[in-house]
Enzyme design. Structure first.
Site, short mmCIF file in Angstrom:
data_model
loop_
_atom_site.label_atom_id
_atom_site.label_comp_id
_atom_site.label_asym_id
_atom_site.label_seq_id
_atom_site.Cartn_x
_atom_site.Cartn_y
_atom_site.Cartn_z
N GLU A 80 0.83 -1.21 0.00
CA GLU A 80 0.00 0.00 0.00
C GLU A 80 0.87 1.26 0.00
OE1 GLU A 80 -2.96 -0.25 -0.65
OE2 GLU A 80 -3.55 -2.27 -0.01
N CYS A 144 -8.44 -1.17 7.86
CA CYS A 144 -7.01 -1.19 7.47
C CYS A 144 -6.52 0.20 7.09
CB CYS A 144 -6.78 -2.18 6.32
SG CYS A 144 -6.93 -3.89 6.86
N HIS A 168 -1.40 -5.42 2.50
CA HIS A 168 -2.56 -6.31 2.45
C HIS A 168 -2.10 -7.66 1.90
CE1 HIS A 168 -5.94 -3.21 2.73
NE2 HIS A 168 -6.34 -4.20 3.51
N1 PCA Z 1 -8.71 -6.46 6.66
C1 PCA Z 1 -9.69 -5.37 6.73
C2 PCA Z 1 -9.73 -5.01 8.19
C3 PCA Z 1 -9.06 -6.12 8.92
C4 PCA Z 1 -8.37 -6.91 7.89
O1 PCA Z 1 -7.60 -7.86 8.10
C5 PCA Z 1 -9.41 -4.22 5.78
O2 PCA Z 1 -8.88 -4.48 4.68
O3 PCA Z 1 -9.74 -3.08 6.08
#
Ligand code: PCA
Length: 197
Positions: A80, A144, A168
């Site tokens: 990200e 997130c 992610h």
């Molecule tokens: N993914 C979510 C919140 C917690 C997680 O593991 C997200 O992408 O916001």
């Protein structure tokens, strides 16, 4: 030896597990590259996630802080680049049942922060190891992104020399049958990320 904070998230929605938590736990207490790794699990909670993260960052004086989260619909590791000052998920509740729409994270905050990780170098290293990754321009607008924004706000305002960012990870095959990822591969990918920081 540098100090590393690695965060994962607890399970949320109807997913039975969260591989981000599993990977963070696997590295807890270990030395990875030039870092000694502390790891914590954050709740998928619009308030508590931020409170726990801020408290941990304030106490820890970390050289590197890396937050991990699950992106169920993505197929590769997403590095990200940007956190937006926005929560706007009209569909997904947090684990306390709250929905937040069209809200600034910090009313006096800047619109966006960039990750301070060497993302291009990490991207190349992952792809050379056969672990597919992409540079991503959006961490979404749910928990997130909220955690990434607070992490980078802390880095920019309190600890400018800290390397900080959000990754992610895709689901592993135990969570989504079509996935090509095992937990071992996700863990290896995070090792490579840390070794390139
Ligand atoms: N993914 C979510 C919140 C917690 C997680 O593991 C997200 O992408 O916001």
């Amino acid at each position: 030896m540098g100090k590393l904070l690695l965060t994962g998230f607890e399970k949320f929605l109807s997913f039975p597990t969260n591989p981000s938590e599993e990977v963070a736990k696997r590295l807890k207490g270990r030395k990875v590259g030039k870092y000694q790794c502390d790891s914590i699990t954050l709740p998928v909670d619009f308030e508590e996630s931020v409170a726990i993260l801020s408290d941990t960052l304030e106490k820890g004086s970390y050289d590197l802080a890396l937050s991990l989260g699950l992106a169920y619909s993505r197929e590769v590791i997403s590095l990200e680049r940007v956190a937006l000052n926005l929560i706007d998920d009209g569909v997904r509740k947090d684990n306390k049942g709250r929905i937040i729409e069209d809200k600034q994270i910090l009313s006096e905050g800047v619109n966006a922060y960039f990750a301070s990780l060497p993302l291009k170098k990490i991207h190349l290293a992952l792809n050379e190891a056969g672990l597919k990754s992409e540079l991503s321009l959006s961490a979404g607008s749910y928990v997130c992104n909220l955690v990434m924004y607070h992490l980078l706000h802390f880095q920019n305002t309190i600890s400018p020399s800290m390397l900080a960012g959000f990754i992610h990870i895709p689901p592993d095959a135990s969570l989504k049958r079509e996935s090509k990822w095992t937990l071992d591969q996700l863990e290896e990918a995070i090792h490579i990320v840390i070794n390139n920081c």
